[in-house]
Design an enzyme around this catalytic site. Structure first.
Site, PDB file in Angstrom:
ATOM      1  CB  SER A 261       5.292  -2.019  12.036  1.00 60.95           C
ATOM      2  OG  SER A 261       4.890  -0.685  12.316  1.00 60.95           O
TER       3      SER A 261
ATOM      4  N   GLY B 116       2.862  -1.099   4.370  1.00 63.48           N
ATOM      5  CA  GLY B 116       2.910   0.321   4.051  1.00 63.48           C
ATOM      6  C   GLY B 116       4.344   0.784   3.837  1.00 63.48           C
ATOM      7  N   GLY B 117       4.967   1.285   4.892  1.00 62.07           N
ATOM      8  CA  GLY B 117       6.306   1.882   4.793  1.00 62.07           C
ATOM      9  C   GLY B 117       7.324   1.009   4.074  1.00 62.07           C
TER      10      GLY B 117
ATOM     11  N   GLY C  15       2.570   2.112  10.919  1.00 57.30           N
ATOM     12  CA  GLY C  15       3.545   3.189  10.785  1.00 57.30           C
ATOM     13  C   GLY C  15       4.242   3.545  12.075  1.00 57.30           C
TER      14      GLY C  15
ATOM     15  CG  ASN D 160      -1.715   1.190   1.456  1.00 55.35           C
ATOM     16  OD1 ASN D 160      -1.816   2.021   0.566  1.00 55.35           O
ATOM     17  ND2 ASN D 160      -2.324   1.318   2.630  1.00 55.35           N
ATOM     18  CD1 TRP D 161       3.328   0.786  -2.831  1.00 55.95           C
ATOM     19  CD2 TRP D 161       3.554   1.909  -4.750  1.00 55.95           C
ATOM     20  NE1 TRP D 161       3.963  -0.042  -3.725  1.00 55.95           N
ATOM     21  CE2 TRP D 161       4.112   0.619  -4.911  1.00 55.95           C
ATOM     22  CE3 TRP D 161       3.575   2.787  -5.835  1.00 55.95           C
ATOM     23  CZ2 TRP D 161       4.695   0.195  -6.109  1.00 55.95           C
ATOM     24  CZ3 TRP D 161       4.156   2.373  -7.036  1.00 55.95           C
ATOM     25  CH2 TRP D 161       4.710   1.097  -7.161  1.00 55.95           C
TER      26      TRP D 161
HETATM   27  P1  PGA Z   1       2.887   0.172   7.778  1.00 54.70           P
HETATM   28  O1  PGA Z   1       1.425   0.416   7.148  1.00 54.70           O
HETATM   29  O2  PGA Z   1       3.428  -1.091   7.155  1.00 54.70           O
HETATM   30  O3  PGA Z   1       3.675   1.399   7.383  1.00 54.70           O
HETATM   31  O4  PGA Z   1       2.718   0.045   9.248  1.00 54.70           O
HETATM   32  C1  PGA Z   1       0.555  -0.654   6.929  1.00 54.70           C
HETATM   33  C2  PGA Z   1      -0.740  -0.148   6.342  1.00 54.70           C
HETATM   34  O5  PGA Z   1      -1.190   0.934   6.743  1.00 54.70           O
HETATM   35  O6  PGA Z   1      -1.332  -0.788   5.451  1.00 54.70           O
END
Ligand code: PGA
Length: 254
Positions: free
Chosen positions: A216, A237-238, A176, A12-13
């Site tokens: 995360s 995400g990240g 995040g 998920n960018w």
């Molecule tokens: P993250 O985000 O890997 O940066 O914690 C995950 C998400 O929100 O899909």
């Protein structure tokens, strides 16, 4: 990794990457992940990069996803994107009800269920996100919150549609923040969600639905998390914003 369901890992960018940056990332992933067949790999760029990224993924094993979609068909809905527009770019998956949208755009589970039905009506697959906040977990309300989000967001789906739906369990406190749910916490929540699906649909549907963990996820914790019996992939995400970190998550999950 020998799993009951095929793993699905989606990047998920979020609101990151210009077209040029998106192309760099997807080209790198194509090379790194060229031989991966064991995992469904999905990239979800921002809308503005879908066109260019879709051309890159055509001749690859990467699949394309969007980060949101309107519950309505085309028409007078300023700023919205309809299913037919996503289908022009061979989008296959649509993330719905991410906690950031639940929080900032005040999306309700009721709205998300309408979106999920619209996604299915267009023969796309929704990735429906659910997850509790830290305050909800600490006050002992995790199960109540998950039950309300799962039952509300998946309301009205047929058994066939549910089998083609992915659920993403994303504890808000782990998104995040660098704080990941422990393997036991993830497995417990995933098993609870699968139990809810048994009640809403039936045992055989619940056994087919893939439930991703998100929050995360990185190369260092992917193997352990995805090794849990009810964890069928990750929503990242990240760590999905760099070729190396995203490719390593997938390689470590095999
Ligand atoms: P993250 O985000 O890997 O940066 O914690 C995950 C998400 O929100 O899909």
């Amino acid at each position: 990794m020998n799993k009951e369901r095929k793993l699905i890992v989606a990047g998920n960018w979020k609101m990151n990457k210009t077209v040029a940056e998106a192309l760099d990332l997807v080209r790198g992933l194509k090379i790194e992940l060229a031989n991966i067949k064991e995992v469904d790999v999905v990239v979800c760029p921002p809308y503005t990069a879908l066109s260019e990224v879709s051309k890159e993924v055509l001749d690859s094993n990467l699949k394309l996803g969007a980060q949101n979609m309107s519950e309505n068909g085309v028409g007078a809905y300023t700023g919205e994107i309809a299913a037919t527009m996503l289908k022009e770019f061979s989008v296959r998956y649509v993330i719905l009800g991410h906690s950031e949208r639940r929080q900032y755009q005040k999306e309700s589970s009721e709205l998300i269920s309408k979106k999920a039905l619209a996604v299915h009506a267009a023969s796309l697959k929704p990735i429906v996100c659910v997850g509790e906040t830290l305050a909800e977990r600490e006050s002992g309300r995790m199960q109540e919150v998950l039950q309300s989000q799962v039952q509300g967001s998946l309301a009205g789906l047929t058994k066939e549609q549910m089998c083609e739906t992915i659920v993403a369990y994303e504890p808000v406190w782990a998104i995040g923040t660098g704080k990941t749910a422990s393997t036991a916490q993830a497995q417990e929540a995933h098993a609870f969600i699968r139990g809810l699906l048994v009640g809403m649909f039936d045992d055989s549907v619940a056994r087919r639905v893939r439930i991703q963990y998100g929050g995360s996820v990185k190369a260092a914790n992917a193997r352990e998390l995805l090794g849990q019996p009810d964890v069928d992939g990750a929503l990242v995400g990240g760590a999905a914003l760099e070729v190396r970190s995203f490719a390593d998550i997938i390689k470590n999950s095999i």
